[in-house]
Design a protein around this motif. Structure first.
Motif, PDB file in Angstrom:
ATOM      1  N   GLY B 324       0.830  -1.181   0.087  1.00  0.00           N
ATOM      2  CA  GLY B 324       0.060  -0.087  -0.100  1.00  0.00           C
ATOM      3  C   GLY B 324       0.776   1.212  -0.047  1.00  0.00           C
ATOM      4  N   SER B 325       0.134   2.230   0.351  1.00  0.00           N
ATOM      5  CA  SER B 325       0.918   3.770   0.116  1.00  0.00           C
ATOM      6  C   SER B 325       1.530   4.058  -0.952  1.00  0.00           C
ATOM      7  CB  SER B 325       1.960   3.958   1.634  1.00  0.00           C
ATOM      8  OG  SER B 325       0.873   3.918   2.737  1.00  0.00           O
ATOM      9  N   VAL B 326       0.983   3.851  -2.013  1.00  0.00           N
ATOM     10  CA  VAL B 326       1.628   3.798  -3.341  1.00  0.00           C
ATOM     11  C   VAL B 326       1.194   5.275  -3.920  1.00  0.00           C
ATOM     12  CG1 VAL B 326       2.196   3.052  -5.655  1.00  0.00           C
ATOM     13  CG2 VAL B 326       1.810   1.462  -3.845  1.00  0.00           C
ATOM     14  N   HIS B 327       2.010   6.307  -4.098  1.00  0.00           N
ATOM     15  CA  HIS B 327       1.747   7.449  -4.747  1.00  0.00           C
ATOM     16  C   HIS B 327       0.864   7.096  -6.151  1.00  0.00           C
ATOM     17  CE1 HIS B 327       2.134  11.651  -6.285  1.00  0.00           C
ATOM     18  NE2 HIS B 327       1.763  11.870  -5.009  1.00  0.00           N
ATOM     19  N   SER B 328      -0.239   7.716  -6.285  1.00  0.00           N
ATOM     20  CA  SER B 328      -0.991   7.637  -7.546  1.00  0.00           C
ATOM     21  C   SER B 328      -1.055   5.994  -7.667  1.00  0.00           C
ATOM     22  CB  SER B 328      -0.129   8.188  -8.781  1.00  0.00           C
ATOM     23  OG  SER B 328      -0.164   9.469  -8.755  1.00  0.00           O
ATOM     24  N   GLY B 329      -1.228   5.376  -6.742  1.00  0.00           N
ATOM     25  CA  GLY B 329      -1.528   3.814  -6.499  1.00  0.00           C
ATOM     26  C   GLY B 329      -2.278   3.189  -7.330  1.00  0.00           C
ATOM     27  N   TYR B 330      -3.330   3.980  -7.891  1.00  0.00           N
ATOM     28  CA  TYR B 330      -4.285   3.146  -8.642  1.00  0.00           C
ATOM     29  C   TYR B 330      -3.507   2.609  -9.967  1.00  0.00           C
ATOM     30  CZ  TYR B 330      -8.510   2.138 -11.209  1.00  0.00           C
ATOM     31  OH  TYR B 330      -9.460   1.488 -11.821  1.00  0.00           O
ATOM     32  N   THR B 331      -2.776   4.010 -10.577  1.00  0.00           N
ATOM     33  CA  THR B 331      -1.908   3.602 -11.768  1.00  0.00           C
ATOM     34  C   THR B 331      -1.123   2.410 -11.707  1.00  0.00           C
ATOM     35  OG1 THR B 331      -2.086   6.193 -12.107  1.00  0.00           O
ATOM     36  CG2 THR B 331      -0.656   4.777 -13.440  1.00  0.00           C
ATOM     37  N   SER B 332      -0.498   2.259 -10.702  1.00  0.00           N
ATOM     38  CA  SER B 332       0.480   1.074 -10.534  1.00  0.00           C
ATOM     39  C   SER B 332      -0.169  -0.223  -9.967  1.00  0.00           C
ATOM     40  CB  SER B 332       1.728   1.641  -9.706  1.00  0.00           C
ATOM     41  OG  SER B 332       2.188   2.802 -10.102  1.00  0.00           O
ATOM     42  N   GLY B 333      -1.164   0.004  -9.333  1.00  0.00           N
ATOM     43  CA  GLY B 333      -1.735  -0.930  -8.409  1.00  0.00           C
ATOM     44  C   GLY B 333      -1.860  -2.400  -8.960  1.00  0.00           C
ATOM     45  N   PRO B 334      -2.437  -2.821 -10.216  1.00  0.00           N
ATOM     46  CA  PRO B 334      -2.367  -3.995 -10.646  1.00  0.00           C
ATOM     47  C   PRO B 334      -0.958  -4.821 -10.911  1.00  0.00           C
ATOM     48  CG  PRO B 334      -3.058  -2.695 -12.492  1.00  0.00           C
ATOM     49  CD  PRO B 334      -2.914  -1.735 -11.079  1.00  0.00           C
ATOM     50  N   TYR B 335      -0.073  -4.069 -11.077  1.00  0.00           N
ATOM     51  CA  TYR B 335       1.240  -4.594 -11.371  1.00  0.00           C
ATOM     52  C   TYR B 335       1.895  -4.837  -9.867  1.00  0.00           C
ATOM     53  CZ  TYR B 335       5.976  -5.268 -13.045  1.00  0.00           C
ATOM     54  OH  TYR B 335       7.173  -5.694 -13.097  1.00  0.00           O
ATOM     55  N   LEU B 336       1.451  -3.994  -9.108  1.00  0.00           N
ATOM     56  CA  LEU B 336       2.404  -4.023  -7.892  1.00  0.00           C
ATOM     57  C   LEU B 336       1.803  -5.395  -6.865  1.00  0.00           C
ATOM     58  CD1 LEU B 336       2.459  -0.305  -6.634  1.00  0.00           C
ATOM     59  CD2 LEU B 336       4.495  -1.887  -7.341  1.00  0.00           C
ATOM     60  N   GLY B 337       0.546  -5.621  -7.329  1.00  0.00           N
ATOM     61  CA  GLY B 337      -0.078  -6.882  -6.735  1.00  0.00           C
ATOM     62  C   GLY B 337       0.567  -8.030  -7.176  1.00  0.00           C
ATOM     63  N   LYS B 338       0.826  -7.993  -8.495  1.00  0.00           N
ATOM     64  CA  LYS B 338       1.348  -9.141  -9.221  1.00  0.00           C
ATOM     65  C   LYS B 338       2.860  -9.604  -8.744  1.00  0.00           C
ATOM     66  CE  LYS B 338       2.217 -10.573 -14.199  1.00  0.00           C
ATOM     67  NZ  LYS B 338       2.122 -10.057 -15.379  1.00  0.00           N
ATOM     68  N   LEU B 339       3.438  -8.332  -8.583  1.00  0.00           N
ATOM     69  CA  LEU B 339       4.887  -8.415  -7.972  1.00  0.00           C
ATOM     70  C   LEU B 339       4.977  -8.975  -6.490  1.00  0.00           C
ATOM     71  CD1 LEU B 339       6.692  -4.959  -8.655  1.00  0.00           C
ATOM     72  CD2 LEU B 339       7.143  -7.409  -9.657  1.00  0.00           C
ATOM     73  N   LEU B 340       4.040  -8.557  -5.633  1.00  0.00           N
ATOM     74  CA  LEU B 340       4.035  -9.037  -4.309  1.00  0.00           C
ATOM     75  C   LEU B 340       3.549 -10.522  -4.469  1.00  0.00           C
ATOM     76  CD1 LEU B 340       4.226  -8.291  -1.430  1.00  0.00           C
ATOM     77  CD2 LEU B 340       1.879  -8.024  -1.348  1.00  0.00           C
ATOM     78  N   ALA B 341       2.769 -11.049  -5.316  1.00  0.00           N
ATOM     79  CA  ALA B 341       2.353 -12.370  -5.445  1.00  0.00           C
ATOM     80  C   ALA B 341       3.372 -13.197  -5.618  1.00  0.00           C
ATOM     81  CB  ALA B 341       1.159 -12.365  -6.341  1.00  0.00           C
ATOM     82  N   GLN B 342       4.313 -12.718  -6.525  1.00  0.00           N
ATOM     83  CA  GLN B 342       5.602 -13.194  -6.848  1.00  0.00           C
ATOM     84  C   GLN B 342       6.374 -13.573  -5.905  1.00  0.00           C
ATOM     85  OE1 GLN B 342       6.876 -10.742 -10.148  1.00  0.00           O
ATOM     86  NE2 GLN B 342       5.907 -11.704 -11.723  1.00  0.00           N
ATOM     87  N   ALA B 343       6.796 -12.456  -4.951  1.00  0.00           N
ATOM     88  CA  ALA B 343       7.482 -12.544  -3.794  1.00  0.00           C
ATOM     89  C   ALA B 343       6.691 -13.657  -2.829  1.00  0.00           C
ATOM     90  CB  ALA B 343       7.851 -11.237  -3.377  1.00  0.00           C
ATOM     91  N   ILE B 344       5.685 -13.499  -2.614  1.00  0.00           N
ATOM     92  CA  ILE B 344       5.111 -14.480  -1.797  1.00  0.00           C
ATOM     93  C   ILE B 344       5.222 -15.918  -1.901  1.00  0.00           C
ATOM     94  CG2 ILE B 344       2.760 -15.046  -0.723  1.00  0.00           C
ATOM     95  CD1 ILE B 344       2.151 -12.055  -0.655  1.00  0.00           C
ATOM     96  N   CYS B 345       4.964 -16.140  -3.274  1.00  0.00           N
ATOM     97  CA  CYS B 345       5.298 -17.554  -3.861  1.00  0.00           C
ATOM     98  C   CYS B 345       6.499 -17.807  -3.925  1.00  0.00           C
ATOM     99  CB  CYS B 345       4.565 -17.535  -5.465  1.00  0.00           C
ATOM    100  SG  CYS B 345       2.911 -17.334  -5.277  1.00  0.00           S
ATOM    101  N   GLY B 346       7.794 -17.140  -3.419  1.00  0.00           N
ATOM    102  CA  GLY B 346       8.832 -17.478  -3.148  1.00  0.00           C
ATOM    103  C   GLY B 346       9.950 -17.236  -4.630  1.00  0.00           C
ATOM    104  N   GLN B 347       9.099 -16.544  -5.537  1.00  0.00           N
ATOM    105  CA  GLN B 347      10.030 -16.124  -6.724  1.00  0.00           C
ATOM    106  C   GLN B 347      10.410 -14.893  -6.606  1.00  0.00           C
ATOM    107  OE1 GLN B 347       6.708 -16.059  -9.873  1.00  0.00           O
ATOM    108  NE2 GLN B 347       6.013 -17.937  -9.140  1.00  0.00           N
ATOM    109  N   ALA B 348      11.677 -14.437  -7.194  1.00  0.00           N
ATOM    110  CA  ALA B 348      12.295 -13.198  -7.454  1.00  0.00           C
ATOM    111  C   ALA B 348      11.308 -12.223  -8.130  1.00  0.00           C
ATOM    112  CB  ALA B 348      13.764 -13.242  -7.974  1.00  0.00           C
ATOM    113  N   PRO B 349      10.905 -11.128  -7.583  1.00  0.00           N
ATOM    114  CA  PRO B 349       9.852 -10.320  -8.266  1.00  0.00           C
ATOM    115  C   PRO B 349      10.543  -9.586  -9.498  1.00  0.00           C
ATOM    116  CG  PRO B 349      10.042  -9.691  -6.092  1.00  0.00           C
ATOM    117  CD  PRO B 349      11.151 -10.941  -6.249  1.00  0.00           C
ATOM    118  N   GLU B 350      10.007  -9.303 -10.656  1.00  0.00           N
ATOM    119  CA  GLU B 350      10.481  -8.743 -11.781  1.00  0.00           C
ATOM    120  C   GLU B 350      11.062  -7.418 -11.540  1.00  0.00           C
ATOM    121  OE1 GLU B 350       6.848 -10.389 -14.676  1.00  0.00           O
ATOM    122  OE2 GLU B 350       7.187  -8.034 -14.539  1.00  0.00           O
TER     123      GLU B 350
END
Lengths: 108, 366, 469
Positions: B324-350
């Motif tokens: 959270g707390s992403v400035h203009s977060g809506y713009t970046s939102g879907p990608y940031l969620g995807k990145l975090l999901a990668q990290a949680i799954c044990g992958q190195a985020p892009e």
């Protein structure tokens, strides 16, 4: 549908009956002229614009293809926004303004 | 027992939950209200590089692409994303200098922003005021109808097997990630806090002190009107966002502040901000004078101490994550969620996350 | 400009509230959108129009005369678009004054402050959607009353009058008297409903007599009254030509139709005051104490905007609200004695008014009968099918349905479609209480940008500190 066709025909006959829409027995100021969509109309000065248009036989206030058209006065009390028009270039609700001499009324 | 419980069903939480579920995890997504009903559903829907912080540009560029292709990755769900050029304009010498400096930093970060003459700016945006003295032009900006966000995500979440629990407020977290709700407890192996301005309260459940500032952003929309503009327009300071939707309505934003707080949400439009915001809009696009203002509303935006995002693991607590707390977060939102999901799954985020250690350290030092 | 009490809306409740407060020495302003105070029932004709004087006209003139003599400041042609301050300003001691932003009669925006705010915003008409209701020639029953009584214009030559409540017969009788043909009166209520209401109406013999006179006029003129029925469709080429009732088409060039009155709660919703769903009073109404106090300090509502009870009850509720405001501001030493008479008047008038309001309550069967492809939200062109699709997609309250469909996002801000839409959402989510209502948003009415902006230089805009790069 036959019955429906009959009533439409009846409606067309009704159109020929001259019957002023302004109610008799009311003393009104003198008529002034104004225009709506390029047509010259007359109405008593100060008469409510939406009422004046109805009295002049004008029901359709906004044309167009989108779902919000056509429009026509619905509430007469400033709520429904369906009688929005331009008067001398400015957006106004017809049901909230009086007729003045020379006003130029157009659709939005 | 769920693999992951995501708390907060805004754009960050929805995106994280969706990609976790698609990676094979059993996900529950909880929100105290309805899906995307806070900031994610009421923001200005601006997809612009010119209001995005330089550090977020690489993320925003990728997210921009995601928004435009949303139906492809979101089971047909969409937010009427529209690509169009973006302009950031200056009316004063001071703003022109600011524009130049900011365009420079953003260009370095990868945003294709070029400075253009006023004449060129008016070719790009015929609705633009004659008073503009300089402009930054980004050909790949755009906008969405943010109010559709919840409807866009919902079917995809359900299709992916996410258990969506709306109107289900989490009241606290007991050890072992036992989430307490009015409807009983929910247990998960991992948790993701995705609560927007309420991240501060959520972090406190885990005895983590994470100060989050609350911005009460005002937005104004006009009645449908004939076309008056065709770009996403802002000013150098970032305090205006302006766009006209296909239906003719013009949305006026820019982060002018209204009245409200974290506990009660957005309460009231501040008349001075309202007037300042619409004056700035009409100064930029004079034809707006002819519009009627239809509605103003408020949305809450979260900001950390350094105004950079809080995305990553929560230090000291295994399997607890935050986003959270992403400035203009809506713009970046879907990608940031995807990145975090990668990290949680044990992958190195892009791309790198934004771990919150720095914010907690600052808190301790203070 | 700063006042003790601002009264919003110059109908019977507002006129009486302002009069009462000003007579007792408070600094009072009454803000009214029309060119003259009166409201919908007691609306004054335009300047220079002189027509027959009826009971409503006399009642309105009496309220107007008292108002003018009271010393209250009257601002007509004044469109209030913003309400704020007061409880919406957090942590301020003493409480911040209310702030009102309005357009004056020249269209310029101005602001004023008041320590207490009495909302007398009246009602708007409920018209449940049906196929063809967007055709020009279809208008509201209340609209027809205004057109006939204030403007002296007939809505058409051959008119069908349809819907529910006493306005049906008032409009039909007035149409006949003014020379129009009434093709039919189509009353949703069965005769038994009217008979059940009679005992309560007996509390107001004047209203009862008036109603019987209207009915007698219709009988004398041989007007067809179809009871327990509704208009199921309207059709026409460009404009209305016929309406369908019980499967048959009735030719007409105007349809005056209304399904009751809905309290205007935009302002109380904006203040986040508590509301309750009271179908017999018109729908969502603010929660009030016995003195018309809202749940928000120093905020009061009176008249039909507080729950439909009719014009006759409105002045008494306005006086009760004004007295409470004076008392709460410390301007009225003997509140208990002062409120006795208006409170008694209110109770008496509300009894008859309440019976009529119940008859005008929303009839869910009408909403259930709307065909899927019928437009519900005229401003945005949203159909019943689209609203129900949004509900199927998870929209479980009015705010979410609005976001999913744009229903209610247009210029009327959901005032016309809101009742139909809320009933549809309620059918899916478990009732009107759960469906709730759209959050109150400013402006209260669309405001021309030009009027807001005025003349300004760029330097006048207080641009805040830029966001970080």
């Amino acid at each position: 549908m036959i019955a429906g066709m009959d009533v439409i025909a009846e409606h067309d006959r009704m159109k020929d009956v001259a019957h002023p829409l302004r109610i008799a027995g009311i003393s009104r100021p003198a008529d002034v002229t104004f225009s709506f969509a390029g047509t010259s109309l007359s109405a008593p000065e100060g008469e409510n614009l939406a009422a004046a248009l109805i009295a002049c036989g004008i029901r359709r206030l906004g044309e167009g293809q989108d779902a919000a058209r056509p429009r026509a006065a619905l509430c007469m009390m400033g709520v429904c926004q369906q009688c929005l028009l331009r008067v001398d270039g400015r957006l106004v609700q017809a049901c909230l303004v009086p007729v003045r001499a020379g006003m130029v009324v157009t659709a939005t | 027992m769920f693999d992951v419980a995501v708390i907060g069903a805004g754009v960050m939480g929805c995106s994280t939950a969706l990609f976790l579920a698609r990676a094979g995890m059993k996900v529950v997504l909880l929100d105290r209200g309805a899906i995307c009903r806070e900031a994610s559903g009421v923001n200005a829907g601006t997809l612009t590089m010119q209001m995005t912080r330089a550090a977020l540009i690489p993320y925003a560029l990728r997210a921009h692409e995601m928004w435009l292709r949303m139906p492809e990755w979101c089971d047909g769900g969409h937010v009427l994303a529209t690509a169009c050029p973006g302009l950031s304009v200056a009316f004063t010498e001071h703003e022109a200098a600011m524009l130049e400096e900011r365009a420079h930093f953003r260009r370095q970060a990868g945003a294709p922003i070029e400075l253009v003459t006023p004449a060129r700016a008016r070719e790009i945006e015929p609705g633009l005021s004659e008073r503009v003295i300089a402009a930054g032009h980004c050909p790949i900006d755009g906008f969405t109808s943010a109010y559709l966000t919840g409807r866009a995500f919902r079917p995809a979440l359900l299709n992916a097997g996410v258990e969506l629990r709306e109107d289900c407020a989490v009241q606290g977290i007991a050890p072992g990630f036992v989430l307490e709700t009015a409807a009983g407890t929910v247990q998960a192996k991992r948790i993701v806090l995705a609560g927007g301005v309420w991240l501060q309260d959520m972090a406190a459940w885990l005895r983590v002190t994470l100060p989050i500032k609350v911005l009460i952003n005002q937005l104004v929309v006009t009645e449908r009107m004939a076309p008056v503009m065709r770009t996403v327009l802002g000013v150098a300071s970032g305090l205006l966002s302006l766009k006209q939707y296909a239906n003719g309505s013009v949305l006026i934003g820019g982060g002018w502040q209204g009245i409200g707080d974290r506990a009660r949400g957005g309460l009231a439009v501040k008349p001075e901000s309202f007037l300042g915001n619409v004056r700035l809009a009409a100064h930029a696009v004079p034809a707006l004078r002819d519009a009627r203002v239809l509605r103003a509303w408020l949305g809450l935006e979260a900001e950390t101490a350094d105004a950079l995002p809080a995305i990553g693991p929560i230090p000291g607590i295994d399997d607890a994550w935050i986003i959270g707390s992403v400035h203009s977060g809506y713009t970046s939102g879907p990608y940031l969620g995807k990145l975090l999901a990668q990290a949680i799954c044990g992958q190195a985020p892009e791309l790198p996350l934004f771990p919150i250690d720095r914010l907690l350290a600052q808190e301790k030092a203070a | 400009m700063s006042y003790d009490i601002a009264v919003l809306g110059g109908g019977p409740a507002g006129m009486a509230a302002a009069t009462e407060a000003a007579q007792r020495g408070a600094r009072v302003v009454l803000l009214e959108e029309s060119a003259a105070p009166g409201g919908q029932v007691y609306r004054a004709p335009p300047s220079g129009f002189i027509g027959p004087v009826d009971a409503d006209r006399r009642a309105g003139d009496a309220l107007r005369a008292a108002l003018l003599a009271s010393g209250a400041e009257l601002r007509t042609g004044c469109r209030v678009w913003g309400v704020g301050g007061g409880p919406l300003v957090p942590q301020r001691e003493p409480a911040a004054p209310f702030r009102l932003d309005a357009l004056d009669s020249d269209g310029r925006s101005f602001a004023m402050e008041a320590r207490a705010l009495v909302l007398c915003c009246g009602t708007h008409e409920r018209i449940i959607a049906f196929p063809g209701w967007t055709l020009p020639g279809v208008l509201g029953l209340a609209a027809a009353t205004i057109l006939l009584k204030a403007h002296g214009v007939l809505p058409g030559r051959r008119v069908v009058v349809a819907g529910a409540g006493p306005l049906l017969y008032a409009v039909a009788a007035k149409l006949l008297k003014a020379g129009a043909e009434v093709a039919a009166v189509v009353d949703l209520a069965h005769r038994t409903e009217w008979l059940r209401a009679l005992p309560r109406l007996a509390a107001r013999p004047d209203l009862l007599a008036q109603g019987l006179a209207w009915r007698a006029t219709l009988v004398a003129r041989g007007v067809r009254v179809i009871a327990g029925a509704g208009v199921t469709a309207a059709r026409g080429d460009e404009v209305l030509q016929a309406v369908q009732v019980e499967g048959a088409w009735i030719a007409c060039d105007a349809l005056c139709i209304g399904h009751g009155l809905v309290p205007a709660t935009e302002a109380t919703r904006t203040f986040r005051a508590a509301h309750r769903y009271a179908p017999a009073e018109g729908g969502w109404v603010p929660v009030l104490d016995a003195d018309q106090r809202c749940s928000v300090p120093l905020l009061y509502t009176a008249g039909d905007g507080a729950g439909v009870r009719g014009a006759a009850a409105a002045p008494a509720s306005g006086r009760v609200a004004a007295l409470a405001a004076l008392h709460d501001l410390g301007l009225l030493p003997d509140h208990a004695a002062a409120r006795v008479a208006p409170a008694r008047d209110l109770a008496r008038a509300a009894k008859a008014g309440g019976a009529m309001a119940r008859m005008m309550a929303l009839r869910p069967a009408l909403v259930r009968a709307i065909p899927p492809e019928t437009i519900v939200c005229r401003c945005e062109g949203v159909t019943r099918a689209e609203i129900e699709a949004a509900c199927a997609d998870g929209a479980a309250d009015m705010n979410q349905m609005k976001q999913f469909t744009r229903c209610g996002m247009g210029p009327c801000q959901g005032r016309i479609c809101g009742e139909t839409a809320a009933e549809l959402v309620g059918m899916h989510c478990g009732g009107r209480e759960k469906a709730g209502f759209a959050t109150g948003r400013l402006p209260l009415r669309p405001v021309p940008m030009d009027a807001l902006l005025g003349e300004f230089d760029y330097a006048d805009i207080p641009v805040p500190k830029p966001a970080p790069i």
